[in-house]
Design a protein around this motif. Structure first.
Motif, mmCIF file in Angstrom:
data_model
loop_
_atom_site.group_PDB
_atom_site.id
_atom_site.type_symbol
_atom_site.label_atom_id
_atom_site.label_comp_id
_atom_site.label_asym_id
_atom_site.label_seq_id
_atom_site.Cartn_x
_atom_site.Cartn_y
_atom_site.Cartn_z
ATOM 1 N N VAL A 213 -6.181 -8.923 -12.093
ATOM 2 C CA VAL A 213 -7.265 -7.940 -11.973
ATOM 3 C C VAL A 213 -6.801 -6.776 -11.118
ATOM 4 O O VAL A 213 -5.914 -6.924 -10.272
ATOM 5 N N GLY A 214 -7.406 -5.602 -11.380
ATOM 6 C CA GLY A 214 -7.038 -4.405 -10.617
ATOM 7 C C GLY A 214 -7.756 -3.193 -11.163
ATOM 8 O O GLY A 214 -8.756 -3.332 -11.896
ATOM 9 N N THR A 215 -7.239 -2.031 -10.843
ATOM 10 C CA THR A 215 -7.850 -0.812 -11.389
ATOM 11 C C THR A 215 -7.591 -0.751 -12.893
ATOM 12 O O THR A 215 -6.624 -1.338 -13.390
ATOM 13 N N GLN A 216 -8.415 0.005 -13.604
ATOM 14 C CA GLN A 216 -8.231 0.149 -15.051
ATOM 15 C C GLN A 216 -6.832 0.680 -15.350
ATOM 16 O O GLN A 216 -6.148 0.196 -16.259
ATOM 17 N N ASP A 217 -6.403 1.642 -14.562
ATOM 18 C CA ASP A 217 -5.096 2.255 -14.793
ATOM 19 C C ASP A 217 -3.965 1.207 -14.683
ATOM 20 O O ASP A 217 -3.099 1.109 -15.559
ATOM 21 N N LEU A 218 -4.001 0.420 -13.621
ATOM 22 C CA LEU A 218 -2.939 -0.592 -13.433
ATOM 23 C C LEU A 218 -3.009 -1.682 -14.500
ATOM 24 O O LEU A 218 -1.982 -2.172 -14.961
ATOM 25 N N ILE A 219 -4.220 -2.048 -14.886
ATOM 26 C CA ILE A 219 -4.351 -3.111 -15.897
ATOM 27 C C ILE A 219 -3.873 -2.598 -17.266
ATOM 28 O O ILE A 219 -3.264 -3.345 -18.039
ATOM 29 N N THR A 220 -4.103 -1.325 -17.555
ATOM 30 C CA THR A 220 -3.594 -0.761 -18.819
ATOM 31 C C THR A 220 -2.068 -0.837 -18.835
ATOM 32 O O THR A 220 -1.453 -1.228 -19.833
ATOM 33 N N LYS A 221 -1.463 -0.499 -17.722
ATOM 34 C CA LYS A 221 0.016 -0.601 -17.635
ATOM 35 C C LYS A 221 0.460 -2.054 -17.766
ATOM 36 O O LYS A 221 1.421 -2.371 -18.471
ATOM 37 N N ALA A 222 -0.228 -2.937 -17.044
ATOM 38 C CA ALA A 222 0.145 -4.352 -17.060
ATOM 39 C C ALA A 222 0.014 -4.920 -18.472
ATOM 40 O O ALA A 222 0.832 -5.738 -18.907
ATOM 41 N N ARG A 223 -1.002 -4.464 -19.210
ATOM 42 C CA ARG A 223 -1.224 -4.948 -20.581
ATOM 43 C C ARG A 223 -0.017 -4.612 -21.460
ATOM 44 O O ARG A 223 0.427 -5.401 -22.285
#
Ligand code: PLP
Length: 342
Positions: A213-223
């Motif tokens: 879990v995290g900010t939308q921006d970081l999760i988009t990158k992680a995805r």
């Protein structure tokens, strides 16, 4: 409940009957298209519970740590982490292999890296040095003995990370053990990290997976990194469904594991076995040298009593989890005392 007399790890837990039903009944779709309603529900639930914008279901804790670290760094960066952390010791050097990252291991005090040590480890800006961009924390800290780092400790590290311009990743494989032991809402712990990896498949008893879990921006990158690592799953709702049960039904029972760990530690101590850690959550670290035993003796005694365990030299780590009840601990201690006396 299926008995699971196995001290080796809390990863050995078997799914609950509710989880098995949820697996059978899960609504499914293609998660790479974002169309698996069960995965979406799990990701939303985890993000809400930890007070973050977005979540990402991943195959394992190791994959969750990898995609979180990758999302927060660039190739060649240096990352600061505790010298005995799981990411540094037990994730196959993935941060070097996959991320081309330089680890800077810092010895902690019962798993905690102090703000002074973070400052001391950080390299100044200089053409010769890599950029230091990320601090990794582990809570509970596994090799320190399942130690829960407190809200104050996490805040102190977060404050210094903010001041120094470092991102923070929290390896919260057992973050709910920490929250339960400290009697705080898990959000109080997760607020001091940009990304958090939490394991569903340890004490929470789901068969597979973690959530980042995290900010939308970081999760988009992680995805995107998850896809690169082959973690883009399709009808993954079948494994996300027990994860929802893990988060909604299994958190509070972790307290039982902590009580059982204490019970086990007290009983072993009475038999002349040394307890090496501060028993705060579900782990007991022991040394049985004073009994004149080596690892083969310990393994044989446990096998005789019907327990799986492991040992090296004269010691081992014992983990408490779903599938072990206090009665099982009493029976184990009675049996062990007979073997010790014989
Ligand atoms: C602290 C910690 N982080 C991460 C992991 C990795 O989890 P997994 O085994 O799901 O890859 C573990 C596993 O035991 C762990 O103890």
């Amino acid at each position: 409940m299926e008995k699971n007399l196995d001290f080796r790890s809390d990863t050995v837990t078997l799914p609950t009957p509710e989880m098995r039903t949820a697996i059978a009944e899960a609504k499914l779709g293609d998660d790479v298209y974002g169309e698996d309603p069960t995965v979406n529900e799990l990701e939303r639930l985890a993000a809400d519970m930890l007070g973050k914008e977005a979540g990402l279901f991943v195959t394992s804790g190791t994959q969750g740590n990898a995609v979180s670290v990758l999302a927060q760094t660039s190739r060649g960066d240096e990352i600061l982490l505790e010298a005995n952390s799981h990411i540094y010791l037990n994730e196959v050097g993935g941060l070097a292999v996959i991320g081309s990252l330089m680890p800077k291991p810092i010895p902690g005090n019962l798993g905690w890296i102090t703000p002074e040590d973070i400052r001391g480890a950080l390299r100044p800006k200089n053409i010769h040095y890599p950029e230091s961009t990320l601090l990794c924390i582990e809570n509970t800290h596994n090799t320190a003995g399942g130690i829960p780092l407190t809200v104050e400790q996490l805040k102190a590290d977060w404050d210094v990370a903010q001041e120094l311009g470092l991102g923070v990743h929290l390896d919260g494989a057992r973050i709910f053990n920490a929250a339960v032991a400290l009697k705080v809402n898990v959000k109080e712990l997760s607020q001091y990290a940009d990304t958090v990896q939490l394991c569903l498949s340890k004490g929470l008893a789901a068969p597979v997976g973690s959530v980042v879990v995290g900010t939308q921006d970081l999760i988009t990158k992680a995805r995107k990194y998850r896809k690169m690592l082959g973690g883009g799953m399709r009808q993954a709702g079948v494994i996300a469904a027990p994860g929802i049960i893990a988060l909604t039904q299994m958190v509070n029972r972790l307290a039982k594991d902590h009580v059982n760990a204490r019970l086990l530690a007290d009983g072993l101590q009475k038999l002349g076995i040394k307890i090496l850690n501060h028993v705060r959550t579900n782990m007991v670290f022991i040394d049985f040298a004073d009994l004149g035993w080596n690892d083969a003796d310990w393994l044989a005694a446990c096998r005789q009593l019907g327990w799986k365990t492991r040992a090296r030299g004269t010691g081992t780590r014992l983990c408490l989890h779903y599938g072990i009840e206090s009665d099982d601990i009493h029976t184990f201690l009675d049996g062990l005392s007979r073997i010790v006396a014989s």
